[in-house]
Design an enzyme around this catalytic site. Structure first.
Site, PDB file in Angstrom:
ATOM      1  N   PHE A 148     -29.374  44.956  15.686  1.00 42.49           N
ATOM      2  CA  PHE A 148     -30.274  45.891  16.045  1.00 42.49           C
ATOM      3  C   PHE A 148     -29.643  47.111  15.867  1.00 42.49           C
ATOM      4  CE2 PHE A 148     -28.687  45.881  20.353  1.00 42.49           C
ATOM      5  CZ  PHE A 148     -28.744  47.308  20.545  1.00 42.49           C
ATOM      6  N   LYS A 172     -31.526  38.281   6.965  1.00 41.82           N
ATOM      7  CA  LYS A 172     -32.440  38.221   8.204  1.00 41.82           C
ATOM      8  C   LYS A 172     -31.834  39.174   9.082  1.00 41.82           C
ATOM      9  CE  LYS A 172     -32.421  37.118  12.018  1.00 41.82           C
ATOM     10  NZ  LYS A 172     -32.952  37.834  12.925  1.00 41.82           N
ATOM     11  N   GLU A 175     -34.745  41.421  14.750  1.00 37.28           N
ATOM     12  CA  GLU A 175     -36.381  41.451  14.884  1.00 37.28           C
ATOM     13  C   GLU A 175     -36.675  42.440  15.746  1.00 37.28           C
ATOM     14  OE1 GLU A 175     -33.977  39.473  15.808  1.00 37.28           O
ATOM     15  OE2 GLU A 175     -34.579  38.395  17.688  1.00 37.28           O
ATOM     16  N   ARG A 176     -35.682  43.253  16.119  1.00 39.67           N
ATOM     17  CA  ARG A 176     -36.054  44.320  17.172  1.00 39.67           C
ATOM     18  C   ARG A 176     -36.638  45.644  16.691  1.00 39.67           C
ATOM     19  NH1 ARG A 176     -31.760  43.390  22.054  1.00 39.67           N
ATOM     20  NH2 ARG A 176     -30.645  41.891  20.517  1.00 39.67           N
ATOM     21  N   SER A 225     -23.606  39.795  18.442  1.00 40.99           N
ATOM     22  CA  SER A 225     -22.663  39.689  19.687  1.00 40.99           C
ATOM     23  C   SER A 225     -21.755  38.405  19.631  1.00 40.99           C
ATOM     24  CB  SER A 225     -23.537  39.557  20.850  1.00 40.99           C
ATOM     25  OG  SER A 225     -24.521  38.295  20.612  1.00 40.99           O
ATOM     26  N   CYS A 280     -20.645  49.023  18.088  1.00 42.04           N
ATOM     27  CA  CYS A 280     -19.605  48.151  18.318  1.00 42.04           C
ATOM     28  C   CYS A 280     -18.357  48.883  18.261  1.00 42.04           C
ATOM     29  CB  CYS A 280     -19.533  46.792  17.224  1.00 42.04           C
ATOM     30  SG  CYS A 280     -19.114  47.614  15.629  1.00 42.04           S
ATOM     31  N   GLU A 382     -18.736  43.201  27.463  1.00 40.54           N
ATOM     32  CA  GLU A 382     -19.286  44.339  26.820  1.00 40.54           C
ATOM     33  C   GLU A 382     -20.760  44.873  27.454  1.00 40.54           C
ATOM     34  OE1 GLU A 382     -20.979  43.301  22.943  1.00 40.54           O
ATOM     35  OE2 GLU A 382     -20.144  45.261  21.887  1.00 40.54           O
TER      36      GLU A 382
HETATM   37  P1  NAD Z   1     -27.330  39.536  18.711  1.00 38.89           P
HETATM   38  O1  NAD Z   1     -26.272  38.612  18.677  1.00 38.89           O
HETATM   39  O2  NAD Z   1     -28.299  39.403  19.716  1.00 38.89           O
HETATM   40  O3  NAD Z   1     -28.299  39.392  17.448  1.00 38.89           O
HETATM   41  C1  NAD Z   1     -27.458  39.519  16.116  1.00 38.89           C
HETATM   42  C2  NAD Z   1     -28.479  38.605  15.204  1.00 38.89           C
HETATM   43  O4  NAD Z   1     -28.255  37.418  15.374  1.00 38.89           O
HETATM   44  C3  NAD Z   1     -29.807  39.089  15.079  1.00 38.89           C
HETATM   45  O5  NAD Z   1     -30.358  39.114  13.642  1.00 38.89           O
HETATM   46  C4  NAD Z   1     -30.619  37.986  15.874  1.00 38.89           C
HETATM   47  O6  NAD Z   1     -31.881  37.829  15.576  1.00 38.89           O
HETATM   48  C5  NAD Z   1     -29.771  36.783  15.681  1.00 38.89           C
HETATM   49  N1  NAD Z   1     -29.725  35.854  16.983  1.00 38.89           N
HETATM   50  C6  NAD Z   1     -29.862  36.355  18.135  1.00 38.89           C
HETATM   51  N2  NAD Z   1     -29.778  35.100  18.986  1.00 38.89           N
HETATM   52  C7  NAD Z   1     -29.529  34.083  18.106  1.00 38.89           C
HETATM   53  C8  NAD Z   1     -29.447  32.694  18.426  1.00 38.89           C
HETATM   54  N3  NAD Z   1     -29.345  32.327  19.672  1.00 38.89           N
HETATM   55  N4  NAD Z   1     -29.345  31.812  17.273  1.00 38.89           N
HETATM   56  C9  NAD Z   1     -29.301  32.372  15.954  1.00 38.89           C
HETATM   57  N5  NAD Z   1     -29.260  33.724  15.832  1.00 38.89           N
HETATM   58  C10 NAD Z   1     -29.488  34.490  16.611  1.00 38.89           C
HETATM   59  O7  NAD Z   1     -26.594  41.011  18.299  1.00 38.89           O
HETATM   60  P2  NAD Z   1     -27.496  42.612  18.807  1.00 38.89           P
HETATM   61  O8  NAD Z   1     -28.005  42.602  20.304  1.00 38.89           O
HETATM   62  O9  NAD Z   1     -28.765  42.515  17.699  1.00 38.89           O
HETATM   63  O10 NAD Z   1     -26.505  43.509  18.158  1.00 38.89           O
HETATM   64  C11 NAD Z   1     -25.575  43.964  19.259  1.00 38.89           C
HETATM   65  C12 NAD Z   1     -24.249  43.232  19.321  1.00 38.89           C
HETATM   66  O11 NAD Z   1     -23.687  43.355  17.897  1.00 38.89           O
HETATM   67  C13 NAD Z   1     -23.109  43.877  20.387  1.00 38.89           C
HETATM   68  O12 NAD Z   1     -22.446  42.871  20.794  1.00 38.89           O
HETATM   69  C14 NAD Z   1     -22.356  44.513  19.151  1.00 38.89           C
HETATM   70  O13 NAD Z   1     -20.944  44.476  19.584  1.00 38.89           O
HETATM   71  C15 NAD Z   1     -22.314  43.587  17.895  1.00 38.89           C
HETATM   72  N6  NAD Z   1     -22.140  44.435  16.862  1.00 38.89           N
HETATM   73  C16 NAD Z   1     -20.773  44.186  16.210  1.00 38.89           C
HETATM   74  C17 NAD Z   1     -20.488  45.018  14.962  1.00 38.89           C
HETATM   75  C18 NAD Z   1     -19.033  44.729  14.638  1.00 38.89           C
HETATM   76  O14 NAD Z   1     -18.895  45.071  13.259  1.00 38.89           O
HETATM   77  N7  NAD Z   1     -18.114  43.701  15.105  1.00 38.89           N
HETATM   78  C19 NAD Z   1     -21.145  45.864  14.473  1.00 38.89           C
HETATM   79  C20 NAD Z   1     -22.607  45.948  15.344  1.00 38.89           C
HETATM   80  C21 NAD Z   1     -22.914  45.376  16.436  1.00 38.89           C
END
Ligand code: NAD
Length: 498
Positions: A148, A172, A175-176, A225, A280, A382
């Site tokens: 998101f 994909k 969704e937020r 994450s 991140c 985090e």
């Molecule tokens: P998230 O892991 O909750 O979601 C990321 C994606 O995964 C979304 O599209 C979500 O719909 C999907 N998802 C969520 N739960 C799932 C599941 N159980 N099974 C399959 N798919 C699932 O992350 P977020 O809250 O949207 O974003 C924040 C996180 O992303 C933080 O931890 C941040 O550090 C990380 N991030 C990392 C980078 C990097 O380059 N390393 C860059 C941006 C964000």
């Protein structure tokens, strides 16, 4: 209420069986619903991509690049609209959204260079009348799953490169905050991209699992994450797919005793609290080497944090906005509570403050915590909120050990005037992206982005040269055209030129 749907085979469509609320995080109001794709919808997108692939793969690379040039122009032309959509659903202030968009556009610009970087390698006469060359071929249908916090920039890390390399793509997004991403999908069509080359499905685990299991998907890029990144990597690779999965972070800045204090304070403010700490690469831990510099920096930070403005995305004078959801706000506050319970000192408390008129928004004020120690859960995990924690140590080696021992290894920074210390730090620290007096060392589009340890699962980084490697197969061809009157003898030993 408006339902944000999908973009499949060049058309907007929607699933209505399952939807989820999309909030304005500044007010707490529900703005729209987002359609949650069923397995069948995702399969429809995959089928469209598979059908588009043969023609797209054979489209001359210069024509593929031209569409990217046009896409870049459209992104610039519609920048205000894109930033507004980001702001409404993510909450980041328009100047920050503009920065996100610009960094994304730079990835489109890099992708425009595909005719150059896909040229491959050629060697004439590697043997008698034998020529050999390597070419980079597309993989087929590939997928991206994005978080998101950068609804535009992170998708732009992926699909311009994948597409220009000749692949078809299924995105994909989160969704937020889905609207800005769906909006730019339509700009791709306007730029001339053939239907089916790029498809977007909104959804949750069901959509993601379909992408991970479907044999027609050749590769998966993920950013999000760490627990989900690990799941994606294990599942995708077990299904035989190429995968890069970028995860979470805990980025430390070391403040050396000789650092320029005013610069440290100014740059820490932006790097810790910009975008409400939901980056991140946000600096969430400052490791002060010696109590003397710790005390000075904390005193100045305290004063400067008092001057920060937070609130609605459209007010450019704000420094940062809300966090993404009410649940996330509660999680950030729980981390601050736990640091306090475990003995840390809350110097500036952002737990119960809200900008006037936005009391129902998901706001957390800038928070500064001193006397944090590595055993605290707020240090280990985090937080992803506007919270800066200070750890006090006595030596640079102690500071480096803290960073090396941490589960994450995304970004880090050292503030110093000592070149020798900086050089030692950048050479030895176990982190993927390092800043020297640079708080957010996010690589530019022509380098590649990725962390170490549990911040990245996979071998290739995102975008830049690694992006081109990730989205292509190398094929090496060795060719001889024997002349009609020369017959080859039999040869059973390994062919050599001896
Ligand atoms: P998230 O892991 O909750 O979601 C990321 C994606 O995964 C979304 O599209 C979500 O719909 C999907 N998802 C969520 N739960 C799932 C599941 N159980 N099974 C399959 N798919 C699932 O992350 P977020 O809250 O949207 O974003 C924040 C996180 O992303 C933080 O931890 C941040 O550090 C990380 N991030 C990392 C980078 C990097 O380059 N390393 C860059 C941006 C964000």
């Amino acid at each position: 209420m408006e339902i944000i749907g999908h973009f499949i085979n060049g058309q907007l469509s929607t699933d209505t069986a399952r939807t989820q609320a999309v909030y304005n995080p500044a007010t707490g109001e529900i703005l729209k619903q987002v359609a949650i794709a069923s397995k069948a919808t995702v399969e429809e997108a995959i089928a469209a991509a598979e059908q588009a692939f043969p023609a797209w793969r054979n489209t001359p690379v210069i024509k593929r690049a031209r569409i990217m040039f046009k896409f870049k122009e459209l992104l610039e032309q519609h920048a205000d609209k894109i930033c507004e959509l980001i702001g409404l659903e993510h909450g980041k202030i328009v100047h920050d959204a503009a920065g996100e968009l610009q960094r994304g556009i730079e990835n489109v610009e890099y992708a425009c260079g595909a005719p150059e970087f896909l040229k491959g390698e050629f060697s004439k006469n590697v043997g008698p009348n034998i020529d050999s060359w390597s070419e980079l071929q597309p993989l087929g249908v590939v997928a991206g799953i994005t978080p998101f916090n950068f609804p535009i920039m992170v998708p732009l890390w992926m699909f311009p490169m994948a597409i220009v390399c000749g692949n078809c793509f299924i995105l994909k997004p989160s969704e937020r905050d889905p609207s800005s991403t769906l909006y730019i999908a339509q700009l791709l069509k306007e730029a001339g991209l053939p239907d089916g080359v790029f498809n977007l499905v909104n959804g949750d685990k069901e959509a993601v699992d379909t992408l991970l299991q479907d044999r027609r998907i050749q590769a998966v890029s993920f950013v999000g994450s760490t627990p989900i990144a690990e799941y994606i990597y294990k599942t995708a690779t077990a299904a035989g797919k190429r995968c890069q999965a970028l995860g979470g972070a805990k980025n430390h800045a070391i403040i050396m005793p000789d650092a320029d204090v005013d610069n440290v304070v100014n740059s820490l403010l932006g790097a810790a609290f910009g975008s409400s700490g939901e980056r991140c690469m946000a600096l969430s831990v400052a490791v002060a080497v010696g109590d003397e510099i710790a005390d000075v920096v904390i005193e100045k930070l305290k004063t400067e944090i008092g001057k920060l403005k937070f609130g609605h995305f459209a007010d450019k004078s704000n420094d940062f906005g809300p966090v993404i959801t009410a649940e996330h706000k509660a999680k950030v506050i729980t981390h601050i509570d736990s640091a306090e319970k475990q003995g840390a000192k809350i110097v500036v408390d952002g737990r119960h403050v809200a900008p006037q008129g936005y009391e129902n928004g998901f706001f957390v004020g800038a928070t500064l915590i001193d006397q944090v120690t590595p055993d605290m859960s707020s240090y280990q995990q985090e937080i992803f909120g506007p919270v800066l924690q200070i750890v006090r140590v006595s030596t640079m080696q102690e500071a480096m050990k803290l960073i090396d021992d941490h589960e994450y290894g995304n970004g880090t920074c050292i503030y110093t005037r000592d070149g020798e210390a900086a050089r030692y730090f950048s050479d030895h620290i176990q982190v993927g992206m390092v800043g020297i007096n640079v708080p957010l060392p996010v690589p530019v589009a022509y380098h590649s982005f990725g962390g170490w340890k549990r911040s990245l699962f996979g071998d290739l980084y995102a975008y830049g040269p690694d992006g081109a490697r990730f989205y292509t197969h190398r094929k090496t061809i060795t060719q001889r055209w024997p002349s009609a009157n020369v017959r080859e003898g039999k040869q059973f030993s390994m062919p050599t030129l001896n």
